[in-house]
Write a protein that holds these residues in place. Sequence first.
Motif, PDB file in Angstrom:
ATOM      1  N   UNK A  49       0.824  -1.213   0.000  1.00 18.73           N
ATOM      2  CA  UNK A  49       0.000   0.000   0.000  1.00 18.73           C
ATOM      3  C   UNK A  49       0.861   1.267   0.000  1.00 18.73           C
ATOM      4  N   UNK A  50       0.371   2.280  -0.688  1.00 12.34           N
ATOM      5  CA  UNK A  50       1.057   3.573  -0.723  1.00 12.34           C
ATOM      6  C   UNK A  50       0.062   4.673  -0.362  1.00 12.34           C
ATOM      7  N   UNK A  51       0.613   5.821   0.021  1.00 12.70           N
ATOM      8  CA  UNK A  51      -0.204   6.998   0.297  1.00 12.70           C
ATOM      9  C   UNK A  51       0.449   8.204  -0.363  1.00 12.70           C
ATOM     10  N   UNK A  52      -0.359   9.173  -0.727  1.00 16.81           N
ATOM     11  CA  UNK A  52       0.167  10.383  -1.354  1.00 16.81           C
ATOM     12  C   UNK A  52       0.614  11.381  -0.293  1.00 16.81           C
ATOM     13  N   UNK A  53       1.825  11.889  -0.473  1.00 12.75           N
ATOM     14  CA  UNK A  53       2.356  12.908   0.429  1.00 12.75           C
ATOM     15  C   UNK A  53       2.849  14.076  -0.413  1.00 12.75           C
ATOM     16  N   UNK A  54       2.888  15.244   0.201  1.00 10.04           N
ATOM     17  CA  UNK A  54       3.372  16.425  -0.507  1.00 10.04           C
ATOM     18  C   UNK A  54       4.888  16.538  -0.360  1.00 10.04           C
ATOM     19  N   UNK A  55       5.558  16.761  -1.482  1.00  8.00           N
ATOM     20  CA  UNK A  55       7.009  16.932  -1.483  1.00  8.00           C
ATOM     21  C   UNK A  55       7.368  18.126  -2.364  1.00  8.00           C
ATOM     22  N   UNK A  56       8.589  18.589  -2.194  1.00  6.15           N
ATOM     23  CA  UNK A  56       9.113  19.653  -3.055  1.00  6.15           C
ATOM     24  C   UNK A  56      10.165  19.063  -3.971  1.00  6.15           C
ATOM     25  N   UNK A  57       9.926  19.134  -5.277  1.00  2.18           N
ATOM     26  CA  UNK A  57      10.961  18.782  -6.242  1.00  2.18           C
ATOM     27  C   UNK A  57      11.814  20.030  -6.475  1.00  2.18           C
ATOM     28  N   UNK A  58      12.902  19.948  -7.222  1.00  6.15           N
ATOM     29  CA  UNK A  58      13.677  21.164  -7.518  1.00  6.15           C
ATOM     30  C   UNK A  58      12.873  22.229  -8.268  1.00  6.15           C
ATOM     31  N   UNK A  59      11.720  21.819  -8.866  1.00  3.18           N
ATOM     32  CA  UNK A  59      10.954  22.753  -9.678  1.00  3.18           C
ATOM     33  C   UNK A  59       9.624  23.175  -9.076  1.00  3.18           C
TER      34      UNK A  59
END
Length: 209
Positions: A49-59
């Motif tokens: 199972x996976x869950x969506x999390x907020x991340x910052x990419x370089x862009x």
Amino acid sequence: MTGAVVVDHPLVRHKLTLMREADTSTASFRQLLREISLLLAYEVTRDLPVELVEIDTPLTRMKAPKLAGKKLVFASILRAGNGLVDGMLDLVPSARVAHVGLYRDHETLQPVRYFFKAPADLSERLVIVVDPMLATGNSAVDAVTELKDAGAKDLRFLCLLAAPEGLARFAEAHPDVPVVTASIDERLNEHGYIVPGLGDAGDRLYGTK
């Protein structure tokens, strides 16, 4: 065979052939087992199972999937199971590791217990039980029973080779535990070894025979 998934990837088949060869050195056997364990681990963890999390990419900022829930447990049936676990930890380095100490009495072909150590919260984790060979099935059945007694509820069994007799025995005892393997071989011989097989995985892994 009901309840068993055979990983029929060309790389798995190739590496397994090299491991079967009688003149493969201990060092090569050990390395091949580590490599093939990565490919098998990929299959046995396919539906985590996976869950969506907020991340910052370089862009930009985005929502991306991460594994959900508590860390996995890899439960090694000693001693040959360690050869699979070592490679699987390369893929999932944060996994917990349990150890189930069993050896097969060569007269009775029954497992003899001598060690057990596992995380306390098995009931909250997916437990993947690993042993290169599912031959008679006695050790696998005993190990899974012991893990269930310790609280494990969500289990899978991963092996390199399986015999039809072992699969039948395992499915009868633990129909709720799926099996993932690289090959279902022909049969067991009179000594309880898988044919054509690859010999004793522990001895070939550690150079003890």
